[in-house]
Design an enzyme around this catalytic site. Structure first.
Site, PDB file in Angstrom:
ATOM      1  N   GLU A  55       0.821  -1.212   0.000  1.00  0.00           N
ATOM      2  CA  GLU A  55       0.000   0.000   0.000  1.00  0.00           C
ATOM      3  C   GLU A  55       0.855   1.262   0.000  1.00  0.00           C
ATOM      4  O   GLU A  55       0.494   2.267  -0.616  1.00  0.00           O
ATOM      5  CB  GLU A  55      -0.935   0.006   1.219  1.00  0.00           C
ATOM      6  CG  GLU A  55      -2.120  -0.941   1.107  1.00  0.00           C
ATOM      7  CD  GLU A  55      -1.759  -2.390   1.379  1.00  0.00           C
ATOM      8  OE1 GLU A  55      -0.654  -2.645   1.925  1.00  0.00           O
ATOM      9  OE2 GLU A  55      -2.568  -3.288   1.050  1.00  0.00           O
ATOM     10  N   HIS A 124     -10.457  -6.040   8.082  1.00  0.00           N
ATOM     11  CA  HIS A 124     -11.132  -5.776   6.824  1.00  0.00           C
ATOM     12  C   HIS A 124     -12.351  -4.872   6.980  1.00  0.00           C
ATOM     13  O   HIS A 124     -12.712  -4.149   6.056  1.00  0.00           O
ATOM     14  CB  HIS A 124     -11.561  -7.096   6.170  1.00  0.00           C
ATOM     15  CG  HIS A 124     -10.421  -7.903   5.630  1.00  0.00           C
ATOM     16  ND1 HIS A 124      -9.431  -8.410   6.439  1.00  0.00           N
ATOM     17  CD2 HIS A 124     -10.111  -8.289   4.370  1.00  0.00           C
ATOM     18  CE1 HIS A 124      -8.551  -9.069   5.697  1.00  0.00           C
ATOM     19  NE2 HIS A 124      -8.940  -9.013   4.437  1.00  0.00           N
TER      20      HIS A 124
END
Length: 320
Positions: A55, A124
């Protein structure tokens, strides 16, 4: 909603050759939720492409592309992984226009799924939108319907500043809505009144919009007409719409999926108190998740706020 998001990406890829879409598995696989399905085949590997599982690298790439004239649309596969790219967003994109005296900007759209109710693993489902809303220089958008999702995403991609665009996983395929073909925009920074009412204002966003609408239906059976405001953009807040509603109903609750200490509910309450406290007949209360880390899937249903929690809190304010 997932189809509306794909459609918005397709519209902007067609409209502007500087729009690039990238992230983990967004290319040939079409993304983990198929939000980018078919786009690489249609627009080529140079405009829709996969990145390494990093990321921080995705964010760094977006910063560089943004200052060289592109309009990057980067995907963080789940927003719980935002910590890996927080430096690029908060320390680079958010400050670019100011730091460069207006010479450069960061027209970056950061797309990411988030939210509970679908039994995902740890990290998540976390609602981390409050981190972004507390970062000056970044706009934060959370749609609740397919129509809003498409119009807001097109606006986000066209905006010259970084926009964090969060997509609640539970809403991806849970219902259908009418969405026009072609392009249209919904302005960032504007709330939408999803239901008119006169007795209490329910201020909310994301999946909690639907829980709040269900709660409003239940309240109506008892003669309580609740007004439901979908913030849509949580930074900047549309305080004009919020205050106008509170001045009409004289009562309010703020509903969020995030924990009580997180999200933006506390800020909304503070703003109402600053601007409209003399219009209030009762304290502004909050419906939130508990102040714990997000639970494992087996405890998710009891941890998340429900429409019954909203009904109960609304009655508490009405009966104050």
């Amino acid at each position: 909603m997932i189809q509306a998001i794909t459609d918005a990406l397709r519209v902007e890829l067609k409209n502007n050759e500087d729009v690039l879409v990238f992230g983990e598995d967004v290319g040939q696989n079409g993304g983990v939720f198929r939000a980018t399905e078919g786009l690489q085949k249609e627009f080529g590997e140079e405009r829709v492409f996969d990145t390494p599982l990093a990321e921080s690298g995705i964010g760094g790439l977006a910063v560089g592309l943004g200052v060289t004239g592109f309009r990057p649309v980067m995907e963080i596969q789940f927003f719980g992984f935002v910590f890996e790219v927080f430096d690029a967003i908060a320390a680079q994109m958010a400050r670019m226009r100011y730091r460069s005296g207006g010479v450069y900007s960061s027209p970056v759209t950061i797309r990411s799924p988030f939210g509970g109710g679908v039994k995902t693993p740890e990290l998540h489902a976390d609602s981390l939108e409050g981190l972004m809303a507390q970062t000056p220089g970044v706009k934060v958008v959370i749609p609740s319907t397919p129509y809003d999702a498409k119009g807001l995403l097109i606006s986000a991609i066209r905006d010259n500043d970084p926009v964090v665009y969060l997509e609640h996983m539970k809403l991806y395929r849970s219902f259908r809505g009418e969405v026009p073909e072609g392009e249209y925009t919904i302005p960032l920074g504007k709330a939408d009144i999803k239901r008119e009412g006169k007795d209490i204002s329910i201020i909310t966003y994301g999946a909690m919009v639907h829980s709040s609408l269900k709660a409003a239906e239940e309240l109506a059976k008892e003669g309580i007409e609740a007004e439901v405001i979908d913030l849509m953009t949580i930074s900047p807040l549309d305080m004009e719409t919020i205050i106008a509603s509170v001045e009409k109903t004289n009562r309010a609750i703020v509903v969020q999926e995030a924990q009580k200490q997180a999200g933006i509910a506390a800020n909304v309450v503070a703003e109402i108190n600053d601007r409209a406290i003399l219009s209030l007949e009762a304290p502004v209360l909050r419906v939130t998740s508990p102040d714990t880390v997000y639970p494992f899937a087996s405890a998710e249903d009891v941890w998340l706020p429900s429409y019954k929690d909203i009904v109960e809190k609304a009655k508490q304010v009405i009966e104050f």
